[in-house]
Write an enzyme that holds these catalytic residues in place. Sequence first.
Site, PDB file in Angstrom:
ATOM      1  N   HIS A 313       0.858  -1.194   0.000  1.00 37.99           N
ATOM      2  CA  HIS A 313       0.000   0.000   0.000  1.00 37.99           C
ATOM      3  C   HIS A 313       0.888   1.237   0.000  1.00 37.99           C
ATOM      4  CE1 HIS A 313      -3.180   2.816   1.170  1.00 37.99           C
ATOM      5  NE2 HIS A 313      -4.008   1.878   0.785  1.00 37.99           N
ATOM      6  N   ASP A 371      -7.914  -5.351   0.087  1.00 37.26           N
ATOM      7  CA  ASP A 371      -8.366  -6.244  -0.989  1.00 37.26           C
ATOM      8  C   ASP A 371      -7.968  -7.697  -0.800  1.00 37.26           C
ATOM      9  OD1 ASP A 371      -7.633  -3.432  -2.925  1.00 37.26           O
ATOM     10  OD2 ASP A 371      -9.643  -4.292  -2.690  1.00 37.26           O
TER      11      ASP A 371
END
Length: 436
Positions: A313, A371
């Site tokens: 991320h 996710d």
Amino acid sequence: MKLADNKATLSFSNGNAPIELPVYSGNIGPDVVDIRKLYAQTGMFTYDPGFLSTASCQSAITYIDGDKGELLYRGYPIEQLATNCDFLETCHLLLYGNLPDVAAKADFTKRVANHTMVNEQMQFFLRGFRRDAHPMAIMTGLVGALSAFYHDSTDINNPEHREISAIRLIAKMPTLVAMAYKYSIGQPFMYPKNNLSYSGNFLHMMFATPCEDYKVNPVIERALDRIFVLHADHEQNASTSTVRLCGSSGTNPFAAIAAGVACLWGPAHGGANEACLNMLEEIQASGGISKVGEFMEKVKDKNSGVKLMGFGHRVYKNYDPRAKMMQETCDEVLAALGLENDPLFKLAKALEKIALEDDYFVSRKLYPNVDFYSGIVQRAIGIPVKLFTGIFALARTVGWIAQLNEMISDPEYKIGRPRQLFTGSPRRDVVAIAKR
Ligand code: SDX
């Protein structure tokens, strides 16, 4: 924002005069160096492709501490919201800055319920698509098309238009996502039922048919509502920045949100949940947990172009707090459905364990993101893989709108127009084709 008791001095080794740049502080998080006058004072731009060190705006909506793995919506920790509130309360919080009391929640719920239907003409947009069209292609088209039906509320600078557009978009996204799904399986569209909860209504539009009664499973209803809460907003991510930049031209809210849907589709962003589940299924098909080591070698080989989808991320350099909540939701839903031994969930947990002990991931601070587990729980609920990002878009619509409205209400906002470092050809004259 407030002027910090600190200043930045920019000096140049070529003898150009140094300049002073003000530093501003927010309430929490990094200070900013204000470079708005840099070009006027120095004739130079800053250079920050991907905006790794650039604050594009000031915002009071969502705060992320990437090192701690903390996510706050209007100051409330995501863990507390996902446990103690539902999605419509979270929508009220993101839009208006506070959690509603009982009366305000009832009013907001009623306002949303009154706008769940879409114009009957919308069905004809769907009929233009092939039945196997990707739902995100359909959603990009349908959301943009909404602007054609609401001439009464497309002036983004009118607060009343912004308010009714916000309610319409939050109310209609579940209807549109469900219509895209029904269209893909050749089943009739199911109209909204306003006596159901927001998530219950979505489940009904997705999985009910006109032929028999459909009973909403409360465990799945709660799990889906939590998935919506976890995806509702996330600071200035790619799709939110897209919505802000698109909206900064003064275009209508539906067009700006459609731009966000298009950006979210990418596998590096909201499309990662679909890519992650496909990755898990490929590993499972090639031998499952016994093949994880081989797969990880590919991921660590720069030339393979293979990434561990659902990991890493831009901001989180610690565990994404949403991933933790999503894993818990996975546990709950799989247990409720008697799928405790879901092979993909076991595979995902094995992948996570290996990655978190592998120096390649540890040294790059790569952790599971939102996710990584969301696809497993959505698949268990019966949502097809291709629809995962559509669910993400459904939930993120409130965040996009809240951020868009915050920008438009900011008296300092201007149309977004970045500059560039030009590396192309200097001026040259066209030569007639005969002489080229
Ligand atoms: C979302 O921004 C948001 O807030 C987004 C989001 C939201 O709610 O809006 O949180 C939603 O988009 C979550 C992210 C979903 N994407 C994925 O899961 C796709 C896989 N992840 C990667 O593509 C990547 O981690 C990004 C795109 C998420 C972040 O990329 P960055 O910040 O540009 O980091 P990077 O690509 O520069 O990576 C740093 C290093 C690189 O290695 P080196 O060049 O230093 O050797 O880490 C490696 C990368 O190759 N790396 C990965 C990896 N992610 C980064 N290697 C293997 N697998 C991965 N998943």
